[in-house]
Design a protein around this motif. Structure first.
Motif, PDB file in Angstrom:
ATOM      1  N   SER A 149       0.818  -1.211   0.000  1.00 52.70           N
ATOM      2  CA  SER A 149       0.000   0.000   0.000  1.00 52.70           C
ATOM      3  C   SER A 149       0.855   1.264   0.000  1.00 52.70           C
ATOM      4  N   THR A 150       2.052   1.180   0.580  1.00 57.72           N
ATOM      5  CA  THR A 150       2.924   2.354   0.628  1.00 57.72           C
ATOM      6  C   THR A 150       3.329   2.799  -0.773  1.00 57.72           C
ATOM      7  N   LEU A 151       3.672   1.827  -1.634  1.00 59.68           N
ATOM      8  CA  LEU A 151       4.038   2.169  -3.008  1.00 59.68           C
ATOM      9  C   LEU A 151       2.856   2.779  -3.756  1.00 59.68           C
ATOM     10  N   VAL A 152       1.666   2.226  -3.543  1.00 60.12           N
ATOM     11  CA  VAL A 152       0.474   2.762  -4.197  1.00 60.12           C
ATOM     12  C   VAL A 152       0.236   4.203  -3.752  1.00 60.12           C
ATOM     13  N   GLU A 153       0.389   4.451  -2.456  1.00 64.34           N
ATOM     14  CA  GLU A 153       0.194   5.808  -1.940  1.00 64.34           C
ATOM     15  C   GLU A 153       1.218   6.784  -2.515  1.00 64.34           C
ATOM     16  N   LEU A 154       2.470   6.348  -2.615  1.00 61.72           N
ATOM     17  CA  LEU A 154       3.508   7.210  -3.189  1.00 61.72           C
ATOM     18  C   LEU A 154       3.209   7.540  -4.646  1.00 61.72           C
ATOM     19  N   LEU A 155       2.771   6.526  -5.407  1.00 63.60           N
ATOM     20  CA  LEU A 155       2.443   6.771  -6.807  1.00 63.60           C
ATOM     21  C   LEU A 155       1.246   7.703  -6.927  1.00 63.60           C
ATOM     22  N   ALA A 156       0.231   7.509  -6.081  1.00 62.45           N
ATOM     23  CA  ALA A 156      -0.943   8.381  -6.104  1.00 62.45           C
ATOM     24  C   ALA A 156      -0.556   9.822  -5.804  1.00 62.45           C
ATOM     25  N   ARG A 157       0.346   9.999  -4.840  1.00 59.72           N
ATOM     26  CA  ARG A 157       0.786  11.349  -4.483  1.00 59.72           C
ATOM     27  C   ARG A 157       1.520  12.009  -5.649  1.00 59.72           C
ATOM     28  N   GLU A 158       2.361  11.243  -6.330  1.00 55.23           N
ATOM     29  CA  GLU A 158       3.136  11.810  -7.434  1.00 55.23           C
ATOM     30  C   GLU A 158       2.238  12.161  -8.617  1.00 55.23           C
ATOM     31  N   LEU A 159       1.218  11.336  -8.854  1.00 56.86           N
ATOM     32  CA  LEU A 159       0.303  11.604  -9.958  1.00 56.86           C
ATOM     33  C   LEU A 159      -0.571  12.824  -9.699  1.00 56.86           C
ATOM     34  N   ALA A 160      -0.703  13.199  -8.440  1.00 61.51           N
ATOM     35  CA  ALA A 160      -1.566  14.329  -8.083  1.00 61.51           C
ATOM     36  C   ALA A 160      -0.891  15.676  -8.318  1.00 61.51           C
ATOM     37  N   HIS A 161       0.412  15.660  -8.602  1.00 60.53           N
ATOM     38  CA  HIS A 161       1.145  16.917  -8.770  1.00 60.53           C
ATOM     39  C   HIS A 161       1.925  16.909 -10.083  1.00 60.53           C
ATOM     40  N   ASP A 162       2.286  18.107 -10.518  1.00 64.24           N
ATOM     41  CA  ASP A 162       3.099  18.242 -11.730  1.00 64.24           C
ATOM     42  C   ASP A 162       4.437  18.872 -11.356  1.00 64.24           C
ATOM     43  N   ASP A 163       5.120  18.229 -10.413  1.00 66.37           N
ATOM     44  CA  ASP A 163       6.391  18.759  -9.944  1.00 66.37           C
ATOM     45  C   ASP A 163       7.493  18.498 -10.974  1.00 66.37           C
ATOM     46  N   PRO A 164       8.620  19.207 -10.871  1.00 69.65           N
ATOM     47  CA  PRO A 164       9.745  18.936 -11.770  1.00 69.65           C
ATOM     48  C   PRO A 164      10.182  17.477 -11.678  1.00 69.65           C
ATOM     49  N   ALA A 165      10.498  16.918 -12.831  1.00 72.09           N
ATOM     50  CA  ALA A 165      10.945  15.524 -12.924  1.00 72.09           C
ATOM     51  C   ALA A 165       9.889  14.524 -12.471  1.00 72.09           C
TER      52      ALA A 165
END
Length: 316
Positions: A149-165
């Protein structure tokens, strides 16, 4: 290196198509994108993949390129279609990309529906790893209690933003999620029908597999392989067949064809002759003959028999 490690060394996302999907019932999506591998994680609610129920916390791997359906309930009729290049239309072919887009990596028929999914797609076989694509079942499901679940949460967090890289981070998280899901699947009862060589515990056979995996270009014979693992030819042949399910040289040919398939789809300008030498054939003719016998296509036909790589920015 054990066989499972070789197997898991395949996924290499490159500008992967990944997004967060939010749906409100009723809904159904026919996926005909020809992708090599797709990972689906349910973060809220539930969904069905070809009728198989996925609940919150479950993660599934779908092996392509055959089409499949993702729906809210059994018997739901798809009204949307995902085609090659992740182009989204209605089943009547009306383009609805802009209509269903809610951000750079957020998509669906509702901004906050009762079902949320994370979707990551490896469009080309070389990105997913030909070994992965061939060894997994059509649909591999890891239930919530065994999923990371931790990996899923990290991916969800990254998909929610348009940060550099962000794309680089999404690619690497997607790779790790796929590897973690595969490991979870092999630890589950459902994997009992999977390829036995991946969980081989015979030390002699494991060493033989390591040799074949590490140096497929070598002119192996059963005798030379037996010498490398310090056993007799007869013992190796018997133990290999018992554990892996086929003779060593038959396995080597399959392994070479798997690697060749990845190389044929990989970016770059390797010639058929160069690939032939890389996987252990002295010339392009003998390689092409073996390749066609095993896969039904010539290397050139196989190289062109896949969809074009899309831009992977998640905005389509």
């Amino acid at each position: 290196m054990d066989p499972l490690t070789h197997f898991l060394d395949g996924p290499r996302a490159a500008r992967a198509f990944a997004l967060s999907v939010h749906m409100s019932a009723p809904w159904g999506i026919a996926v005909r994108d020809n992708a090599a591998l797709t990972v689906l994680a349910v973060t809220k609610g539930q969904a069905r993949v070809d009728g198989m129920l996925l609940e919150e916390g479950d993660v599934a791997l779908v092996r392509g390129p055959e089409p499949y359906e993702v729906t809210d309930a059994a018997g739901s009729v798809p009204t949307l279609e995902i085609g090659p290049g992740q182009r989204c239309t209605t089943v009547e072919k009306h383009d609805v990309r802009d209509e269903l887009r809610h951000g750079i990596r957020r998509w669906g028929n509702a901004k906050d529906g009762e079902t949320s999914l994370l979707v990551g797609t490896y469009e080309r076989p070389d990105q997913a790893g030909g070994i992965v694509a061939r060894a997994l079942p059509r649909l591999a499901i890891v239930r919530q209690e065994d999923a990371d679940s931790t990996l899923v949460e990290l991916l969800a967090r990254e998909l929610a933003h348009d940060d550099p890289a962000a794309q680089v981070v999404v690619d690497r998280l997607l790779d790790v999620l796929v590897v973690s899901t595969i490991r979870g699947w092999f630890d589950s009862p459902e994997s009992s029908t999977g390829p036995t060589w991946l969980t081989c515990d015979d030390p002699i056979v494991t060493k033989a597999l390591e040799q074949l995996h590490a140096a497929p270009e070598m002119p192996w014979t059963v005798g030379s392989l037996a010498d490398h693992v310090n056993t007799s030819r007869a013992s190796l042949a018997a133990r290999f067949r018992s554990t892996v399910g086929e003779p060593p040289m038959s396995y080597l040919t399959r392994w070479r064809m798997t690697l060749a398939g990845d190389l044929l789809h990989a970016p770059g300008t390797r010639t058929i002759s160069q690939i032939a030498h890389t996987v252990g054939y002295t010339n392009a003719y003998s390689f092409s003959t073996a390749f066609r016998r095993h896969l039904g296509l010539t290397p050139t036909e196989y190289r062109h028999h896949h969809p074009a790589l899309s831009d992977g920015d998640g905005t389509r």
